[in-house]
Each structure stands twice: as structure tokens, then as C-alpha cells.
Design an enzyme around this catalytic site. Structure first.
Site, mmCIF file in Angstrom:
data_model
loop_
_atom_site.group_PDB
_atom_site.id
_atom_site.type_symbol
_atom_site.label_atom_id
_atom_site.label_comp_id
_atom_site.label_asym_id
_atom_site.label_seq_id
_atom_site.Cartn_x
_atom_site.Cartn_y
_atom_site.Cartn_z
ATOM 1 N N CYS A 12 0.867 -1.177 0.000
ATOM 2 C CA CYS A 12 0.000 0.000 0.000
ATOM 3 C C CYS A 12 0.909 1.233 0.000
ATOM 4 O O CYS A 12 2.114 1.116 0.215
ATOM 5 C CB CYS A 12 -0.873 -0.004 1.239
ATOM 6 N N HIS A 39 5.888 -6.956 6.780
ATOM 7 C CA HIS A 39 5.805 -8.380 7.102
ATOM 8 C C HIS A 39 6.177 -9.231 5.894
ATOM 9 O O HIS A 39 5.381 -10.013 5.397
ATOM 10 C CB HIS A 39 4.381 -8.762 7.547
ATOM 11 N N HIS A 125 -1.085 -5.893 18.094
ATOM 12 C CA HIS A 125 -0.613 -5.466 16.772
ATOM 13 C C HIS A 125 0.045 -4.097 16.922
ATOM 14 O O HIS A 125 -0.437 -3.253 17.686
ATOM 15 C CB HIS A 125 -1.808 -5.389 15.803
ATOM 16 N N GLU A 127 0.156 -1.396 15.177
ATOM 17 C CA GLU A 127 -0.678 -0.201 14.970
ATOM 18 C C GLU A 127 -1.590 0.028 16.177
ATOM 19 O O GLU A 127 -1.771 1.161 16.637
ATOM 20 C CB GLU A 127 -1.518 -0.343 13.693
ATOM 21 N N THR A 163 -6.744 0.281 10.978
ATOM 22 C CA THR A 163 -6.944 0.597 9.559
ATOM 23 C C THR A 163 -7.071 -0.622 8.639
ATOM 24 O O THR A 163 -7.649 -0.519 7.560
ATOM 25 C CB THR A 163 -5.778 1.469 9.033
ATOM 26 N N CYS A 197 -8.852 1.626 6.380
ATOM 27 C CA CYS A 197 -8.193 2.189 5.207
ATOM 28 C C CYS A 197 -8.713 1.482 3.954
ATOM 29 O O CYS A 197 -8.577 0.267 3.829
ATOM 30 C CB CYS A 197 -6.689 2.004 5.339
ATOM 31 N N SER A 226 -0.162 -12.643 8.047
ATOM 32 C CA SER A 226 -1.564 -13.023 8.230
ATOM 33 C C SER A 226 -2.400 -12.455 7.090
ATOM 34 O O SER A 226 -3.365 -13.075 6.641
ATOM 35 C CB SER A 226 -2.082 -12.543 9.592
ATOM 36 N N ASN A 227 -2.008 -11.285 6.597
ATOM 37 C CA ASN A 227 -2.727 -10.689 5.468
ATOM 38 C C ASN A 227 -2.627 -11.598 4.237
ATOM 39 O O ASN A 227 -3.598 -11.781 3.499
ATOM 40 C CB ASN A 227 -2.131 -9.299 5.184
ATOM 41 N N SER A 276 1.777 -7.106 1.690
ATOM 42 C CA SER A 276 3.175 -7.108 2.117
ATOM 43 C C SER A 276 4.093 -7.766 1.078
ATOM 44 O O SER A 276 5.232 -8.071 1.356
ATOM 45 C CB SER A 276 3.293 -7.841 3.453
#
Ligand code: SF4
Length: 295
Positions: A12, A39, A125, A127, A163, A197, A226-227, A276
């Protein structure tokens, strides 16, 4: 055979600019990054070869002087305080979207000291730690709808979101919370701020649309991300002929080769990845795929 890379996949803008900042700052001298900049092991390794040193919070506490980059996830005020106390120069690469969210939470906390600040996010996390820090760690973190049962329904509630959370899950949390507040019959205010986001939230739809157009999809992602796991599943839902690889070298494994041998004759092969996954890695996978086809 047509091989294409999904233009919507990859970092991003928050992560892209943090990496750009790291590269620029490395030209000026030695630089450490507090936590992995992204990550993705390969990208961290690439930047480490360029001179970026990844440090943890222990190293940071021990440091005196020097320059430390704060990654896109952002940091709590205590990190800035440590840097000031230890004479560390901060290179702040916090994503502007996260920065704005931190400010909103901070302002709410100052203006409504009696209210309850709730963050929908993942406990621990980076953030979320940065967001909780804006409230002197008094904000409650909700990971799933069931966690709402723990909430105090006698005080006004200000709900925010990490986000990168899912819009659907956030809606579910909001609906449940509304019901709870209504059924409590107490005169409390529920203020909902959708702070997800869209850069990431819109990824699933775009990724699935891309996957549906392909005969075979190669999803490139880090084993630890994880994403990547979540997006891979979404991709597979849209197109069952989706395989997961972490590096171009994996395309040569016997098991994968046997899958690919069946599929290489297919017309369209799409390469995509997580938020990522660096573009250069997807390009390497494409090049490796082309080599396999030529052999
Ligand atoms: S996901 Fe959005 S908020 Fe988070 S770093 Fe990327 S651009 Fe910034």
C-alpha cells in the site's frame, strides 16, 4: 500462455513511502528500524543488505544516539519519549492515514475523558499499540463481536477501527453494539468512526475480480504474513486453481511442478500477492514461470 501481474497487488502507499524513506535515509548514514519494516522476510532482507538494521524494543531502550526509523504502523507517544530521553533521532515513516487516526483518538480522549474509547483491532498489533498509547493505554481493544460482552454500558462509547480490519466485521461489531446500547435503555452516546483504510479494504474485491479472469493463479506471500493467508483464501474462493508460493524457487519444487505441468498449458496465468508482497518478488515469480515454460 499469457502471464500477468495484478496491478492492485503489493504494498500500500503507506508501506511504499516508508521503504522509500528508509532508502533515502540510508544514503545519509546508518539507520535502524524499530521492528520489521514490512511483514515480508525477503523485503526485510533486501533492505538489511542495503544497511538497514532491524531492532526490537529492548535494543531501542538500550540505544544512545543514532537514528531510528518508525515504520508505517506508527508508535505510541512513549516511543517518542524514549527517543528524546536517549538522544535518538527519529525518522518518522508513520503512514499519514495512521497518523491522522492517532490524532483523532488523542483528541477524543482529551475532549471526552469520561467516555470509553474502543478500538476494533488485533491485541498486540503494532498499529493498535500505537493507537492505545494515545489514550494512555485506557482504550479497550475488541477483536470479535463476543468481546463486546465485557463492555461497560454506562459510559459514552467512541468506537474506532484499526486501519487494516475487514469492513464486514466492523459492520457486525457496530450492529451488535447498537443493539446492546439500545437494549440497555441507558442514555449513553455511541459514536462510530469507520477508520478502515480503503487502500486495503478494497483489495479483496479487486483481487477476486483479477483471480476470476485467470485459468491459474499464483499467489505470492510471506509464510508469516496473516494478510497473505487471508487474501490467499479469498483468491482461492474466487478461483479454486490458486496456488501459494513464497519465493520463485518454490516454483521448482516437485510437488508444485506437477501441479504446474498440468496447468502450464492453460491460457491465462495471473500472479498476485498480499499487501506485504513486493512487486519485484512477483516479477521474479513471473520470470521463473517463463523459464519453466521455455524448458
Ligand atoms: S493500510 Fe492504509 S493506513 Fe495502513 S499503512 Fe497502508 S495506506 Fe497506511
Amino acid at each position: 500462455m499469457i502471464v500477468s501481474i495484478d496491478t492492485g497487488s503489493g504494498f500500500c502507499f503507506g508501506v511504499t513511502s516508508a521503504i522509500k524513506k528508509a532508502e533515502e535515509e540510508l544514503q545519509k548514514g546508518s539507520l535502524s528500524c524499530l521492528g520489521d519494516i514490512v511483514h515480508n522476510g525477503q523485503e526485510v532482507e533486501r533492505l538489511e543488505h542495503a544497511g538497514l538494521r532491524t531492532i526490537d524494543y529492548n535494543d531501542f531502550q538500550q540505544m544512545r544516539g543514532g537514528r531510528v526509523l518508525l515504520r508505517a504502523h506508527g508508535e505510541p507517544p512513549s516511543t517518542y519519549a524514549t527517543a528524546r530521553a536517549n538522544g535518538i533521532e527519529v525518522i518518522d515513516a508513520t503512514c499519514p492515514v495512521v497518523k491522522k487516526l492517532q490524532e483523532r483518538i488523542r483528541t477524543t480522549y482529551i475532549q471526552h475523558p469520561q467516555a470509553q474509547i474502543v478500538i476494533f483491532g488485533k491485541v498486540g498489533h503494532a498499529e493498535v499499540i500505537g493507537l492505545q498509547g494515545q489514550t494512555d493505554n485506557t482504550a479497550i481493544v475488541i477483536e470479535k463481536p463476543q468481546d463486546l460482552d465485557e463492555m461497560d454500558l454506562t459510559r459514552d462509547i467512541y468506537l474506532f477501527s484499526q486501519t487494516t480490519k475487514s469492513v464486514d466485521e466492523f459492520r457486525e461489531i457496530v450492529n451488535r453494539l447498537k443493539l446492546k446500547v439500545e437494549s440497555s435503555h441507558l442514555d449513553i452516546k455511541l459514536n462510530v468512526e469507520d477508520t478502515i483504510c480503503r487502500n486495503v479494504a478494497n483489495r479483496v474485491t479487486q483481487l477476486q475480480a483479477f483471480a476470476k479472469q485467470q485459468d491459474l493463479v499464483i499467489f505470492v506471500g510471506g509464510q508469516k504474513s496473516s494478510n497473505a493467508k487471508v487474501l490467499f483464501e479469498h483468491c482461492k474462493q474466487a478461483n479454486p486453481s490458486t496456488i501459494f508460493v513464497s519465493s520463485p524457487a518454490e516454483l521448482s519444487s516437485t510437488e508444485l511442478l506437477s501441479t504446474l505441468n498440468i496447468k502450464l498449458s492453460t491460457q491465462k496465468i495471473g500472479i498476485c500477492g498480499a499487501t506485504s508482497t513486493p512487486l519485484w518478488l512477483m516479477e521474479q515469480v513471473r520470470d521463473q514461470l517463463n523459464k519453466l515454460t521455455i524448458q
